[in-house]
Design an enzyme around this catalytic site. Structure first.
Site, PDB file in Angstrom:
ATOM      1  N   LYS A 290       0.940  -2.605 -12.108  1.00  0.00           N
ATOM      2  CA  LYS A 290      -0.102  -2.143 -11.187  1.00  0.00           C
ATOM      3  C   LYS A 290       0.423  -2.165  -9.757  1.00  0.00           C
ATOM      4  CE  LYS A 290      -2.637  -4.649  -8.979  1.00  0.00           C
ATOM      5  NZ  LYS A 290      -3.432  -5.384  -7.989  1.00  0.00           N
TER       6      LYS A 290
ATOM      7  N   THR B 113      -4.231  -7.682  -4.134  1.00  0.00           N
ATOM      8  CA  THR B 113      -3.091  -6.792  -3.926  1.00  0.00           C
ATOM      9  C   THR B 113      -3.580  -5.381  -4.207  1.00  0.00           C
ATOM     10  OG1 THR B 113      -1.442  -8.451  -4.480  1.00  0.00           O
ATOM     11  CG2 THR B 113      -0.773  -6.151  -4.673  1.00  0.00           C
TER      12      THR B 113
ATOM     13  N   LYS C  29       3.219  -6.822   1.298  1.00  0.00           N
ATOM     14  CA  LYS C  29       3.201  -7.249  -0.101  1.00  0.00           C
ATOM     15  C   LYS C  29       3.964  -6.262  -0.976  1.00  0.00           C
ATOM     16  CE  LYS C  29       2.165  -9.514  -3.838  1.00  0.00           C
ATOM     17  NZ  LYS C  29       0.813  -9.867  -4.297  1.00  0.00           N
TER      18      LYS C  29
END
Length: 289
Positions: free
Chosen positions: A241, A98, A173
């Site tokens: 994050k 990711t 995502k």
């Protein structure tokens, strides 16, 4: 059977690489920054390990990466011992990290210069999804490259889709994380409210989960949230994050994400409580402190 390299054996990568070996039946070589983890993987699944990403990727048909962030990804792909130093023309690099859409586009261009295909392919489904081989994979890249890569990705996935050009997988995502953040905060507030009202949370969820309020988070996290246990999924450090990537992209494209920004701050509060490694459902702990 294809010759496959897998770079990064964290809580997600370790079982994903295992599915490529066992379910996919591929010839898999792994690399991990901590060599002992690679040794553990070989002991469990067979296959081979390599001392560098470049050595793991040599002669591979498909190279997978699943690391921590943009800088880690650049290191294992474009760095001195990165996979792009040795990947053969016609091979395909599939990135399950990711990361930002920017680094995905950067790697697409770098791979193209080497005659290598690239697919950004972040995943959703958490550790359990990785272990059970039922991840959702959101892909970006050229259609022909994706069509070649998909049967290999299928070894650890329940759903795989091409979202658009390079970077589109990462952008999808980001949307996934935006939606999760809002849902978990709503669930935390609902459970908190119900407790304060003196209701039986199990009975409440049994009813409302069958209606419009139902969600994966409600079905899979309400029990552990209700008893204050938060070690059952994706850690807050990693969620922050991801939300940092989301908010940075929003500043770039002009999207307004007030709820996402607020929930990111709430996760910061939970970190300050010592909950860095708690799972994302620990937003309830903040309300109950």
């Amino acid at each position: 059977m294809a010759k496959v390299a897998f770079i990064g054996l964290g809580v997600m990568g370790f079982p994903m690489a295992g599915h490529l070996k066992v379910k996919g039946g591929h010839d898999v070589t792994v690399y991990n920054r901590t060599a002992a983890k690679a040794d553990d993987w070989v002991a469990k699944f067979g296959g081979k390990s390599a001392p560098t990403p470049a050595e793991a990727a040599r002669d591979a048909d498909f190279v997978f990466t699943c690391v921590g962030n943009d800088d880690d990804l650049r290191s294992v792909t474009s760095g001195e011992n990165g996979v792009l130093q040795t990947m053969k023309p016609g091979a395909i690099l599939i990135d399950n990290t990711t990361a930002s859409a920017e680094v995905a586009r950067e790697l697409y261009a770098a791979a193209k210069e080497k005659g290598v295909g690239f697919v950004d392919a972040p995943v959703s489904g958490g550790q359990a999804g990785a272990e059970n081989g039922v991840l959702t994979v959101m892909c970006g890249g050229d259609e022909a490259t994706y069509d070649t890569a998909k049967p290999i990705i299928d070894a650890y996935a329940r759903m795989v889709g091409l979202m658009g050009a390079a970077g589109a997988g990462q952008l999808t995502k980001m949307i996934n994380q935006i939606c999760i953040a809002g849902v978990v905060q709503g669930l935390a507030e609902g459970i908190h409210f119900g407790k304060r009202a003196g209701l039986d949370i199990e009975k409440v969820v049994e009813v409302i989960s069958k209606g419009a309020a139902g969600s994966w988070q409600m079905e899979n996290r309400h029990k552990t949230m209700n008893v204050g246990k938060y070690d059952f999924g994706f850690a807050i450090d990693w969620m922050r994050k991801d939300l940092g990537i989301v908010l940075n992209e929003a500043r770039s494209n002009g999207a307004k994400l007030p709820l996402t920004a607020l929930v990111d701050q709430f996760y910061g509060d939970v970190q300050a409580m010592g909950g860095n490694r708690w799972d994302t459902s620990s937003l309830l702990a903040r309300l109950e402190k």
